[in-house]
Design a protein around this motif. Structure first.
Motif, PDB file in Angstrom:
ATOM      1  N   ASP A 115      25.934  11.382  28.708  1.00  0.00           N
ATOM      2  CA  ASP A 115      24.609  11.884  28.356  1.00  0.00           C
ATOM      3  C   ASP A 115      24.442  13.250  29.012  1.00  0.00           C
ATOM      4  OD1 ASP A 115      21.955  12.442  27.942  1.00  0.00           O
ATOM      5  OD2 ASP A 115      21.186  10.573  28.781  1.00  0.00           O
ATOM      6  N   PRO A 133      26.195   4.521  26.673  1.00  0.00           N
ATOM      7  CA  PRO A 133      24.966   4.309  25.898  1.00  0.00           C
ATOM      8  C   PRO A 133      25.172   3.280  24.790  1.00  0.00           C
ATOM      9  CG  PRO A 133      25.463   6.657  26.151  1.00  0.00           C
ATOM     10  CD  PRO A 133      26.665   5.911  26.614  1.00  0.00           C
ATOM     11  N   SER A 134      24.152   2.511  24.516  1.00  0.00           N
ATOM     12  CA  SER A 134      24.262   1.481  23.478  1.00  0.00           C
ATOM     13  C   SER A 134      24.520   2.101  22.113  1.00  0.00           C
ATOM     14  CB  SER A 134      22.986   0.640  23.441  1.00  0.00           C
ATOM     15  OG  SER A 134      21.850   1.465  23.213  1.00  0.00           O
ATOM     16  N   TRP A 135      23.963   3.310  21.875  1.00  0.00           N
ATOM     17  CA  TRP A 135      24.188   3.947  20.584  1.00  0.00           C
ATOM     18  C   TRP A 135      25.666   4.281  20.374  1.00  0.00           C
ATOM     19  CZ3 TRP A 135      26.525   8.607  20.797  1.00  0.00           C
ATOM     20  CH2 TRP A 135      26.353   9.387  21.946  1.00  0.00           C
ATOM     21  N   MET A 136      26.367   4.604  21.478  1.00  0.00           N
ATOM     22  CA  MET A 136      27.790   4.911  21.369  1.00  0.00           C
ATOM     23  C   MET A 136      28.580   3.643  21.025  1.00  0.00           C
ATOM     24  SD  MET A 136      30.466   6.533  24.143  1.00  0.00           S
ATOM     25  CE  MET A 136      29.598   8.100  24.234  1.00  0.00           C
ATOM     26  N   GLU A 137      28.227   2.552  21.702  1.00  0.00           N
ATOM     27  CA  GLU A 137      28.862   1.274  21.387  1.00  0.00           C
ATOM     28  C   GLU A 137      28.682   0.957  19.901  1.00  0.00           C
ATOM     29  OE1 GLU A 137      30.439  -0.989  23.334  1.00  0.00           O
ATOM     30  OE2 GLU A 137      29.780  -0.754  25.409  1.00  0.00           O
ATOM     31  N   GLY A 138      27.473   1.208  19.392  1.00  0.00           N
ATOM     32  CA  GLY A 138      27.188   0.900  17.999  1.00  0.00           C
ATOM     33  C   GLY A 138      28.010   1.734  17.030  1.00  0.00           C
ATOM     34  N   LEU A 139      28.244   2.993  17.370  1.00  0.00           N
ATOM     35  CA  LEU A 139      29.010   3.869  16.475  1.00  0.00           C
ATOM     36  C   LEU A 139      30.481   3.466  16.389  1.00  0.00           C
ATOM     37  CD1 LEU A 139      27.514   7.395  17.253  1.00  0.00           C
ATOM     38  CD2 LEU A 139      27.295   6.084  15.145  1.00  0.00           C
ATOM     39  N   GLU A 158      31.455   0.298  16.685  1.00  0.00           N
ATOM     40  CA  GLU A 158      31.534  -1.087  16.221  1.00  0.00           C
ATOM     41  C   GLU A 158      32.194  -1.159  14.842  1.00  0.00           C
ATOM     42  OE1 GLU A 158      28.529  -4.906  15.501  1.00  0.00           O
ATOM     43  OE2 GLU A 158      27.790  -3.050  16.410  1.00  0.00           O
ATOM     44  N   ILE A 217      31.554  12.463  18.329  1.00  0.00           N
ATOM     45  CA  ILE A 217      30.674  12.141  19.460  1.00  0.00           C
ATOM     46  C   ILE A 217      30.935  13.089  20.631  1.00  0.00           C
ATOM     47  CG2 ILE A 217      30.181  10.409  21.232  1.00  0.00           C
ATOM     48  CD1 ILE A 217      30.736   8.267  19.098  1.00  0.00           C
TER      49      ILE A 217
END
Length: 313
Positions: free
Chosen positions: A197, A242-248, A250, A266
Motif C-alpha cells: 500500500d 490487502p484483501s483486494w489483492m487476494e481477490g484479484l 483468486e 498490480i
C-alpha cells in the motif's frame, strides 16, 4: 437516461492521460537476488542478470542464508556479478550463528573480492517463530554489526527498515529508534521490507522526517506472482496483504500466464502511486526472475542504459 455521478467519474478516469504515458524514466533501481543452489540454477540466474543489467541498476544485492548457510554461494555469486557483469554488487551479511571473528573473515573475503557494499542485517534464526538469539561471541544486533563492519573496512552499508514495524519490535517507536541506531552507526541508507500500500510508505516517510531521519530510505518492491509464497513471506515479516489483492489473484492458480499479467498490473500501478508521491528509487525483490521487474521499470519510463551482456554460460 442520465448518467450517475459514479458513471461520470469512471468515464473521466478512463479518458484521463494513461497512468504510464510520458514518464521521463528518471527512476533509479536496484535488484535483489538469492544465491543459486546448483549450476543449472546459476545459469538461470545469469539470464536474469543479463536481462536486468542493461537497465543500469545502482547496485544489485545477493542474500545470505541463516547462519551463513549460503556463505560460499553468496560470495561466488557476488564475485561473478562484479567480475563478469561489471555491476556494483552488495553482499548480505547477518549476525545469526556467527562470531565476530567469523564475520570479520567473511567481510575481509568480500573486500578482497571487490565488494564495497554490504547489506547488514540482524537476520532470523531460519525456523518460523524462533526468537533471535545472539551468538555468545557475536554481534547482538544490526547496529553493532554496522559498527563492526566499519572497523573492518570502509564499506558502504545498507540496512533494513520496516514500514509496518518489525514483528520483534516492542512498538513502532522502538522500531524507528532501532533504525536510527543503525544509521547513526554508519549505514548509508535503508531498504524497506516489502509492503503493498503506497500510503503505508508515505506515512512511514512522515514518521522518519518527524524523527529527524534524513538518510535515504528506499522502498522494497515484491512483484507478487506466487500468492501462497507471498503469504509465507508476509507472515514472517509482518507485512499486510490487502484483501483486494487476494481477490484479484483468486482463481488464477491454474493460469500462470494470466497470473503474471495480473501481477505485473498490480505491481506497476503500486509503483506508479509511489512515483506520484515523489519516490524515484525502487529496490526490487526479484526472486531470481526478471520479467516482472523489467516490465515495471519499462512502464515507469526506464530504458536500457548499458550494453547487453553475453548470454548465460
Amino acid at each position: 437516461m442520465i448518467a450517475s455521478y459514479d458513471q461520470l467519474r469512471e468515464a473521466r478516469t478512463a479518458l484521463d492521460t494513461p497512468l504510464f504515458a510520458g514518464l521521463p524514466g528518471d527512476i533509479r533501481v536496484s535488484f535483489e537476488f538469492f544465491p543459486p543452489k546448483t549450476d543449472a540454477l546459476m545459469s538461470q540466474l545469469w539470464e536474469v542478470v543479463t536481462t536486468l543489467a542493461p537497465l543500469g541498476p545502482q547496485f544489485v544485492s545477493v542474500t545470505y542464508g541463516a547462519g551463513g548457510s549460503t556463505r560460499d554461494r553468496t560470495h561466488g555469486t557476488v564475485a561473478r556479478i562484479i567480475g563478469e557483469a561489471r555491476l556494483p554488487a552488495a553482499a548480505h551479511l547477518t549476525c545469526v550463528d556467527a562470531s565476530k571473528a567469523e564475520i570479520r573473515e567473511v567481510a575481509e573475503a568480500y573486500w578482497e573480492a571487490g565488494v564495497r557494499h554490504v547489506v547488514a542485517l540482524r537476520g532470523d534464526m531460519g525456523a518460523p517463530g524462533v526468537p533471535f538469539t545472539p551468538h555468545p561471541e557475536g554481534y547482538a544486533n544490526a547496529a553493532e554489526l554496522v559498527t563492526g563492519l566499519k572497523e573492518i573496512a570502509p564499506f558502504e552499508i545498507s540496512v533494513a527498515a520496516y514500514p509496518e514495524t518489525h514483528p520483534d519490535a516492542a512498538s513502532p517507536q522502538a522500531d524507528l529508534d532501532n533504525l536510527k541506531r543503525k544509521l547513526d552507526a554508519g549505514a548509508s541508507r535503508a531498504i524497506t521490507q516489502f509492503f503493498f500500500d503506497a500510503e503505508t510508505f508515505f506515512r512511514f516517510r512522515d514518521r522518519l522526517a518527524a524523527a529527524g531521519i534524513d538518510a535515504p530510505v528506499i522502498p522494497g518492491i515484491l512483484p507478487v506472482s506466487n500468492v501462497a509464497q507471498t503469504r509465507k513471506f508476509a507472515a514472517a515479516c509482518g507485512a499486510a496483504i490487502p484483501s483486494w489483492m487476494e481477490g484479484l489473484f483468486e482463481g488464477l492458480d491454474t493460469h500462470p500466464p494470466a497470473r503474471q499479467l495480473v501481477a505485473a498490473t498490480i505491481a506497476a500501478e503500486f509503483c506508479r502511486r509511489l512515483y506520484a508521491g515523489g519516490v524515484r528509487d525502487f529496490h526490487f525483490y526479484t526472486l531470481n526472475r526478471a520479467e516482472l521487474s523489467y516490465a515495471i521499470c519499462h512502464l515507469l519510463g526506464l530504458r536500457p542504459k548499458l550494453p547487453a551482456l553475453e548470454a548465460a554460460a
